[in-house]
Design a protein around this motif. Structure first.
Motif, mmCIF file in Angstrom:
data_model
loop_
_atom_site.group_PDB
_atom_site.id
_atom_site.type_symbol
_atom_site.label_atom_id
_atom_site.label_comp_id
_atom_site.label_asym_id
_atom_site.label_seq_id
_atom_site.Cartn_x
_atom_site.Cartn_y
_atom_site.Cartn_z
ATOM 1 N N PRO A 117 0.839 -1.198 0.000
ATOM 2 C CA PRO A 117 0.000 0.000 0.000
ATOM 3 C C PRO A 117 0.881 1.257 0.000
ATOM 4 C CG PRO A 117 -0.791 -1.574 1.612
ATOM 5 C CD PRO A 117 0.521 -2.104 1.106
ATOM 6 N N PRO A 118 0.416 2.339 -0.610
ATOM 7 C CA PRO A 118 1.256 3.537 -0.764
ATOM 8 C C PRO A 118 1.847 4.066 0.542
ATOM 9 C CG PRO A 118 -0.743 3.763 -2.052
ATOM 10 C CD PRO A 118 -0.884 2.500 -1.259
ATOM 11 N N ARG A 119 1.092 4.079 1.603
ATOM 12 C CA ARG A 119 1.592 4.628 2.862
ATOM 13 C C ARG A 119 2.723 3.756 3.423
ATOM 14 N NH1 ARG A 119 0.247 9.785 4.549
ATOM 15 N NH2 ARG A 119 -0.179 9.815 6.746
ATOM 16 N N GLN A 120 2.578 2.430 3.350
ATOM 17 C CA GLN A 120 3.627 1.528 3.828
ATOM 18 C C GLN A 120 4.882 1.671 2.976
ATOM 19 O OE1 GLN A 120 2.105 -2.472 4.088
ATOM 20 N NE2 GLN A 120 0.485 -1.900 5.525
ATOM 21 N N ARG A 121 4.698 1.750 1.660
ATOM 22 C CA ARG A 121 5.843 1.922 0.763
ATOM 23 C C ARG A 121 6.557 3.235 1.072
ATOM 24 N NH1 ARG A 121 3.357 1.253 -3.835
ATOM 25 N NH2 ARG A 121 2.872 3.431 -4.117
ATOM 26 N N THR A 122 5.798 4.298 1.309
ATOM 27 C CA THR A 122 6.387 5.598 1.606
ATOM 28 C C THR A 122 7.198 5.546 2.901
ATOM 29 O OG1 THR A 122 4.585 6.731 0.484
ATOM 30 C CG2 THR A 122 5.866 8.030 2.054
ATOM 31 N N VAL A 123 6.664 4.897 3.920
ATOM 32 C CA VAL A 123 7.383 4.788 5.196
ATOM 33 C C VAL A 123 8.686 4.003 5.013
ATOM 34 C CG1 VAL A 123 7.293 3.764 7.508
ATOM 35 C CG2 VAL A 123 5.375 5.085 6.664
ATOM 36 N N LEU A 124 8.658 2.907 4.265
ATOM 37 C CA LEU A 124 9.889 2.139 4.039
ATOM 38 C C LEU A 124 10.926 2.957 3.284
ATOM 39 C CD1 LEU A 124 8.723 -1.492 3.147
ATOM 40 C CD2 LEU A 124 9.560 -0.600 5.319
ATOM 41 N N VAL A 125 10.493 3.686 2.271
ATOM 42 C CA VAL A 125 11.434 4.505 1.493
ATOM 43 C C VAL A 125 12.040 5.592 2.368
ATOM 44 C CG1 VAL A 125 11.573 6.208 -0.379
ATOM 45 C CG2 VAL A 125 10.420 4.030 -0.766
ATOM 46 N N THR A 144 1.416 10.238 13.731
ATOM 47 C CA THR A 144 2.181 10.002 14.956
ATOM 48 C C THR A 144 3.327 9.031 14.697
ATOM 49 O OG1 THR A 144 0.843 8.125 15.654
ATOM 50 C CG2 THR A 144 0.084 10.324 16.329
ATOM 51 N N LYS A 145 4.277 9.004 15.626
ATOM 52 C CA LYS A 145 5.383 8.054 15.533
ATOM 53 C C LYS A 145 4.867 6.619 15.601
ATOM 54 C CE LYS A 145 8.795 10.999 17.785
ATOM 55 N NZ LYS A 145 9.712 11.126 18.920
ATOM 56 N N THR A 146 3.840 6.401 16.389
ATOM 57 C CA THR A 146 3.254 5.063 16.506
ATOM 58 C C THR A 146 2.694 4.607 15.172
ATOM 59 O OG1 THR A 146 2.700 5.545 18.801
ATOM 60 C CG2 THR A 146 1.582 3.682 17.787
ATOM 61 N N THR A 147 2.063 5.505 14.452
ATOM 62 C CA THR A 147 1.530 5.162 13.135
ATOM 63 C C THR A 147 2.659 4.796 12.177
ATOM 64 O OG1 THR A 147 -0.339 6.647 13.484
ATOM 65 C CG2 THR A 147 0.119 5.998 11.209
ATOM 66 N N VAL A 148 3.755 5.530 12.248
ATOM 67 C CA VAL A 148 4.919 5.227 11.406
ATOM 68 C C VAL A 148 5.435 3.830 11.719
ATOM 69 C CG1 VAL A 148 7.326 5.844 10.948
ATOM 70 C CG2 VAL A 148 5.585 7.632 11.064
ATOM 71 N N ARG A 149 5.585 3.533 13.007
ATOM 72 C CA ARG A 149 6.083 2.209 13.399
ATOM 73 C C ARG A 149 5.105 1.108 12.982
ATOM 74 N NH1 ARG A 149 8.092 5.296 17.823
ATOM 75 N NH2 ARG A 149 6.227 4.920 19.046
ATOM 76 N N THR A 150 3.806 1.377 13.063
ATOM 77 C CA THR A 150 2.805 0.388 12.653
ATOM 78 C C THR A 150 2.897 0.110 11.157
ATOM 79 O OG1 THR A 150 1.323 1.064 14.433
ATOM 80 C CG2 THR A 150 0.332 -0.113 12.584
ATOM 81 N N HIS A 151 3.005 1.175 10.349
ATOM 82 C CA HIS A 151 3.146 0.992 8.900
ATOM 83 C C HIS A 151 4.416 0.216 8.571
ATOM 84 C CE1 HIS A 151 -0.306 3.169 7.545
ATOM 85 N NE2 HIS A 151 0.087 4.321 8.052
#
Length: 167
Positions: A117-125, A144-151
């Motif tokens: 999914p785009p948001r997960q791909r963006t976080v990994l990049v 939030t930071k928690t959302t980043v870690r979840t993605h």
């Protein structure tokens, strides 16, 4: 810092980020051009921020998301049969080379990342290619930071199930 100085200093990094987000160098250049156009219109206020790069990256990511929402931007995916046939033809010409094996594995991994999914791909990049911390990523994505870690956790779990590590 003037807008021209910023573009000279950070332009290549923005193109690299856009390339990693889109998977297409031509679309990445268009994406950066549009994002910088939007940033230029507000540069007087952006340049006064503590970290203008965070704001410009956010513009870039938002422009990428907006591009995918446009009706005319949807691509027709290649069927798995055509992809397999193309990979078989490509691999047949390079059998036995460690370099080609590494390239094929890297290509396979990028296809898996592109399928996230785009948001997960963006976080990994942002995390693994831009080497940004959770706080900066959260600021760029306005979450939030928690959302980043979840993605990140969900993306890595999906990659692990699709591409198990040989032990």
């Amino acid at each position: 810092m003037t807008f021209e100085d910023y573009v000279v200093a950070r332009g290549p990094a923005l193109v690299r980020l856009a390339r990693l987000l889109t998977g297409d160098s031509h679309r990445a250049e268009d994406l950066v051009q549009e994002a910088l156009g939007r940033a230029y219109a507000r540069w007087w206020s952006i340049s006064r921020m503590d970290r203008p790069d965070v704001y410009v990256r956010r513009i870039l990511i938002n422009v990428n998301s907006s591009w995918w929402r446009r009706r005319s931007s949807h691509e027709t995916p290649v069927t798995s049969e055509l992809m397999t046939a193309a990979l078989d033809r490509s691999a047949a010409g390079r059998v036995g080379s460690d370099l080609s094996t590494a390239a094929a594995e890297r290509d396979a991994m990028w296809r898996l990342i592109a399928a996230l999914p785009p948001r997960q791909r963006t976080v990994l990049v942002l995390r693994y290619y831009e080497d940004l911390d959770d706080g900066t990523i959260a600021e760029i994505l306005d979450c939030t930071k928690t959302t980043v870690r979840t993605h990140t956790m969900r993306a890595l779990a999906a990659l692990r199930t699709q591409h198990p590590v040989n032990k």
